[in-house]
Design an enzyme around this catalytic site. Structure first.
Site, PDB file in Angstrom:
ATOM      1  N   PRO A   1      45.185  64.239  19.785  1.00  0.00           N
ATOM      2  CA  PRO A   1      44.110  64.777  18.943  1.00  0.00           C
ATOM      3  C   PRO A   1      44.074  64.045  17.596  1.00  0.00           C
ATOM      4  CG  PRO A   1      45.420  66.558  19.881  1.00  0.00           C
ATOM      5  CD  PRO A   1      46.131  65.272  20.194  1.00  0.00           C
ATOM      6  N   GLU A   2      42.887  63.618  17.186  1.00  0.00           N
ATOM      7  CA  GLU A   2      42.717  62.910  15.921  1.00  0.00           C
ATOM      8  C   GLU A   2      41.906  63.802  14.966  1.00  0.00           C
ATOM      9  OE1 GLU A   2      41.326  58.858  16.640  1.00  0.00           O
ATOM     10  OE2 GLU A   2      42.253  58.869  18.610  1.00  0.00           O
TER      11      GLU A   2
ATOM     12  N   HIS B   1      54.468  75.651  29.628  1.00  0.00           N
ATOM     13  CA  HIS B   1      54.467  74.722  28.504  1.00  0.00           C
ATOM     14  C   HIS B   1      54.290  75.424  27.157  1.00  0.00           C
ATOM     15  CE1 HIS B   1      54.563  71.575  31.397  1.00  0.00           C
ATOM     16  NE2 HIS B   1      53.379  71.878  31.890  1.00  0.00           N
TER      17      HIS B   1
ATOM     18  N   ARG C   1      54.122  67.706  26.643  1.00  0.00           N
ATOM     19  CA  ARG C   1      55.035  66.589  26.407  1.00  0.00           C
ATOM     20  C   ARG C   1      56.088  66.880  25.331  1.00  0.00           C
ATOM     21  NH1 ARG C   1      52.671  61.540  27.767  1.00  0.00           N
ATOM     22  NH2 ARG C   1      54.583  60.607  26.991  1.00  0.00           N
TER      23      ARG C   1
END
Ligand SMILES: [Zn+2]
Length: 269
Positions: A2-3, A92, A110
């Protein structure tokens, strides 16, 4: 990852709900990516009232009324999603927050993301590490950031958070395509016109991406669990071998600044 546009989308959505709400509880499902560690984190943030949800670069900031804050960096696969109170945590998920009448889950497949509780001084120090916000300065000021060092390539400059804040791989490639500049060009080879075109392209892609709630070509979802729509208008990013939308030449993928980099060998000089 995400930016700026993805984090800004989440910020707006969360701010609309969580502003002025108090954190009632924090359930930690997986420790290890928070400071202070474990229950000390839960204890530090429980009872804090949210003044506003803010953003700097790719960092989501919950500013509390007493000056302290929580910062979340989503990194590669982080998500923060509003859920209902009957929500059953998945494998997660790392933390579930009860904030006023809302429930919020932070998950991260991750596990590179981080969450930190910071004093006002610690936050100030952290934020001083970033360059300017590209949408909060004039195009001319943004263009001036691409003057030096002359031997640095333009893609590295765009990705460097100390040069400017919030641009990552997706929007760097897209802005370079729109300004017709090859990612491998050295800053020293750019003309004043190139620099201004690039600055304007950076601002244009970021604004458009915010309007379309970001890009979901990988794992990103917004605070409602919805995909962003910028993927449909990508011109080069992850379009290796597909025809350029302007000239039809196949898009090339190479590696610049250790990142997969996409460009049109005909349109970009
Ligand atoms: Zn082309």
């Amino acid at each position: 990852m995400p930016e700026l546009p993805e984090v800004e989308t989440i910020r707006r959505q969360l701010n609309a709900k969580l502003k002025n709400q108090t954190i009632k509880s924090v359930r930690i499902l997986k420790t290890g990516r928070e400071t202070p560690h474990g229950q000390a984190f839960a204890k530090a943030v429980t009872g804090k009232k949210i003044k506003m949800i803010d953003r700097r670069a790719k960092l989501l900031i919950w500013r509390f009324t007493d000056g302290s804050s929580v910062t979340i960096h989503l990194k590669l696969t982080g998500r923060v999603i509003l859920v209902d109170k009957k929500y059953q945590p998945g494998k997660h998920d790392r933390m579930v927050f009860e904030i006023g009448p809302y429930h919020l889950v932070w998950s991260d497949m991750r596990q590179f993301g981080t969450i930190n509780f910071l004093s006002s001084e610690a936050l100030k120090k952290k934020l001083s590490e970033y360059g300017p916000e590209p949408l909060e300065i004039k195009s001319e000021q943004l263009a001036a950031l691409f003057k030096s060092p002359k031997t640095r390539n333009v893609k590295s400059a765009l990705l460097n958070q100390e040069v400017l804040a919030g641009v990552g791989n997706i929007y760097a490639d897209e802005a370079l395509f729109r300004s017709k500049i090859r990612p491998t060009r050295k800053l020293g080879s750019l003309t004043a016109d190139d620099r201004l075109k690039l600055a304007k392209a950076v601002q244009e892609v970021l604004k458009q991406a915010i309007e379309l709630k970001g890009t979901s070509s990988q794992d990103y979802l917004d605070a409602y669990g919805q995909e962003g729509k910028f993927e449909k208008v990508l011109r080069v990013y992850q379009r290796k071998g597909l025809p350029c939308k302007v000239c039809g030449t196949p898009i090339v993928r190479t590696v610049v600044a250790q990142r997969g980099t996409h460009y049109c060998p005909n349109c970009q000089k």
